[in-house]
Design a protein around this motif. Structure first.
Motif, PDB file in Angstrom:
ATOM      1  N   ALA A  41     -21.428 -25.876 -24.618  1.00 35.52           N
ATOM      2  CA  ALA A  41     -21.654 -26.315 -23.113  1.00 35.52           C
ATOM      3  C   ALA A  41     -22.891 -27.507 -23.108  1.00 35.52           C
ATOM      4  O   ALA A  41     -22.668 -28.229 -22.482  1.00 35.52           O
ATOM      5  CB  ALA A  41     -22.036 -25.325 -22.260  1.00 35.52           C
ATOM      6  N   ASP A  42     -23.914 -27.176 -23.848  1.00 33.15           N
ATOM      7  CA  ASP A  42     -25.015 -28.041 -23.995  1.00 33.15           C
ATOM      8  C   ASP A  42     -24.625 -29.449 -24.542  1.00 33.15           C
ATOM      9  O   ASP A  42     -24.981 -30.382 -24.016  1.00 33.15           O
ATOM     10  CB  ASP A  42     -26.193 -27.666 -24.876  1.00 33.15           C
ATOM     11  N   LEU A  43     -23.813 -29.408 -25.595  1.00 28.69           N
ATOM     12  CA  LEU A  43     -23.095 -30.607 -26.365  1.00 28.69           C
ATOM     13  C   LEU A  43     -22.286 -31.508 -25.453  1.00 28.69           C
ATOM     14  O   LEU A  43     -22.602 -32.760 -25.246  1.00 28.69           O
ATOM     15  CB  LEU A  43     -22.558 -30.200 -27.587  1.00 28.69           C
ATOM     16  N   GLY A  44     -21.439 -30.586 -24.765  1.00 26.88           N
ATOM     17  CA  GLY A  44     -20.686 -31.243 -23.664  1.00 26.88           C
ATOM     18  C   GLY A  44     -21.194 -31.930 -22.650  1.00 26.88           C
ATOM     19  O   GLY A  44     -20.901 -32.923 -22.170  1.00 26.88           O
ATOM     20  N   GLN A  45     -22.272 -31.290 -22.021  1.00 29.29           N
ATOM     21  CA  GLN A  45     -23.236 -31.833 -20.931  1.00 29.29           C
ATOM     22  C   GLN A  45     -23.975 -33.088 -21.546  1.00 29.29           C
ATOM     23  O   GLN A  45     -23.915 -34.123 -20.802  1.00 29.29           O
ATOM     24  CB  GLN A  45     -24.412 -30.747 -20.506  1.00 29.29           C
ATOM     25  N   GLY A  46     -24.358 -33.062 -22.793  1.00 27.84           N
ATOM     26  CA  GLY A  46     -24.740 -34.371 -23.076  1.00 27.84           C
ATOM     27  C   GLY A  46     -24.198 -35.496 -23.625  1.00 27.84           C
ATOM     28  O   GLY A  46     -24.426 -36.632 -23.294  1.00 27.84           O
ATOM     29  N   ILE A  47     -23.055 -35.072 -24.058  1.00 20.23           N
ATOM     30  CA  ILE A  47     -22.019 -36.046 -24.312  1.00 20.23           C
ATOM     31  C   ILE A  47     -21.609 -36.941 -22.910  1.00 20.23           C
ATOM     32  O   ILE A  47     -21.515 -38.054 -22.843  1.00 20.23           O
ATOM     33  CB  ILE A  47     -20.912 -35.750 -25.081  1.00 20.23           C
ATOM     34  N   ALA A  48     -21.119 -36.163 -21.969  1.00 15.81           N
ATOM     35  CA  ALA A  48     -20.493 -36.491 -20.622  1.00 15.81           C
ATOM     36  C   ALA A  48     -21.767 -37.318 -19.933  1.00 15.81           C
ATOM     37  O   ALA A  48     -21.450 -38.435 -19.486  1.00 15.81           O
ATOM     38  CB  ALA A  48     -20.123 -35.234 -19.598  1.00 15.81           C
ATOM     39  N   SER A  49     -22.948 -36.942 -20.213  1.00 19.21           N
ATOM     40  CA  SER A  49     -24.270 -37.476 -19.499  1.00 19.21           C
ATOM     41  C   SER A  49     -24.394 -38.983 -20.096  1.00 19.21           C
ATOM     42  O   SER A  49     -24.364 -39.965 -19.316  1.00 19.21           O
ATOM     43  CB  SER A  49     -25.425 -36.676 -19.897  1.00 19.21           C
ATOM     44  N   GLN A  50     -24.245 -38.975 -21.393  1.00 14.49           N
ATOM     45  CA  GLN A  50     -24.375 -40.191 -21.957  1.00 14.49           C
ATOM     46  C   GLN A  50     -23.271 -41.282 -21.732  1.00 14.49           C
ATOM     47  O   GLN A  50     -23.436 -42.409 -21.504  1.00 14.49           O
ATOM     48  CB  GLN A  50     -24.549 -40.117 -23.693  1.00 14.49           C
ATOM     49  N   TYR A  51     -21.861 -40.455 -21.871  1.00 13.20           N
ATOM     50  CA  TYR A  51     -20.917 -41.636 -21.598  1.00 13.20           C
ATOM     51  C   TYR A  51     -20.685 -41.875 -20.052  1.00 13.20           C
ATOM     52  O   TYR A  51     -20.454 -43.237 -19.700  1.00 13.20           O
ATOM     53  CB  TYR A  51     -19.422 -40.952 -21.666  1.00 13.20           C
ATOM     54  N   SER A  52     -21.304 -41.086 -19.014  1.00  8.45           N
ATOM     55  CA  SER A  52     -21.366 -41.434 -17.874  1.00  8.45           C
ATOM     56  C   SER A  52     -22.336 -42.585 -17.410  1.00  8.45           C
ATOM     57  O   SER A  52     -22.303 -43.553 -16.760  1.00  8.45           O
ATOM     58  CB  SER A  52     -21.841 -40.355 -16.910  1.00  8.45           C
ATOM     59  N   ALA A  53     -23.541 -42.469 -18.214  1.00  7.29           N
ATOM     60  CA  ALA A  53     -24.525 -43.561 -18.031  1.00  7.29           C
ATOM     61  C   ALA A  53     -24.041 -44.981 -18.623  1.00  7.29           C
ATOM     62  O   ALA A  53     -24.140 -46.185 -18.015  1.00  7.29           O
ATOM     63  CB  ALA A  53     -25.707 -43.091 -18.823  1.00  7.29           C
ATOM     64  N   ASP A  54     -23.282 -44.985 -19.804  1.00  9.33           N
ATOM     65  CA  ASP A  54     -22.422 -45.897 -20.426  1.00  9.33           C
ATOM     66  C   ASP A  54     -21.807 -46.890 -19.346  1.00  9.33           C
ATOM     67  O   ASP A  54     -21.602 -47.822 -19.064  1.00  9.33           O
ATOM     68  CB  ASP A  54     -21.939 -45.691 -21.800  1.00  9.33           C
ATOM     69  N   MET A  55     -20.951 -46.003 -18.842  1.00  7.15           N
ATOM     70  CA  MET A  55     -19.702 -46.561 -17.864  1.00  7.15           C
ATOM     71  C   MET A  55     -20.608 -47.019 -16.717  1.00  7.15           C
ATOM     72  O   MET A  55     -20.211 -48.113 -16.067  1.00  7.15           O
ATOM     73  CB  MET A  55     -18.858 -45.363 -17.491  1.00  7.15           C
ATOM     74  N   ARG A  56     -21.545 -46.496 -16.162  1.00  4.11           N
ATOM     75  CA  ARG A  56     -22.154 -46.984 -15.037  1.00  4.11           C
ATOM     76  C   ARG A  56     -22.889 -48.357 -15.225  1.00  4.11           C
ATOM     77  O   ARG A  56     -22.718 -49.136 -14.651  1.00  4.11           O
ATOM     78  CB  ARG A  56     -23.322 -45.965 -14.683  1.00  4.11           C
TER      79      ARG A  56
END
Length: 66
Positions: A41-56
């Protein structure tokens, strides 16, 4: 000139990834630390956070493109 479709797609992707990040964060709250499920879950949260910032950033860059 900016591409409104690209801005829209990147913004939507960022929104969905932010929701995914929040979901993983909520899941993590119900798990014991230092366990395999917590780590996933921690890995998923971190990856989603990074990709979200990249898309923004991509959406912002495209929107400000002249």
């Amino acid at each position: 000139m900016n591409n409104p479709e690209a801005v829209f797609i990147a913004s939507c992707a960022a929104d969905y990834l932010e929701r995914l990040e929040a979901m993983f964060d909520a899941i993590r709250e119900h798990l014991k630390e230092n366990t395999y499920p917590y780590s996933l879950a921690d890995l998923g949260q971190g990856i989603a956070s990074q990709y979200s910032a990249d898309m923004r950033r991509l959406a912002d860059a495209e929107e400000n493109r002249t």
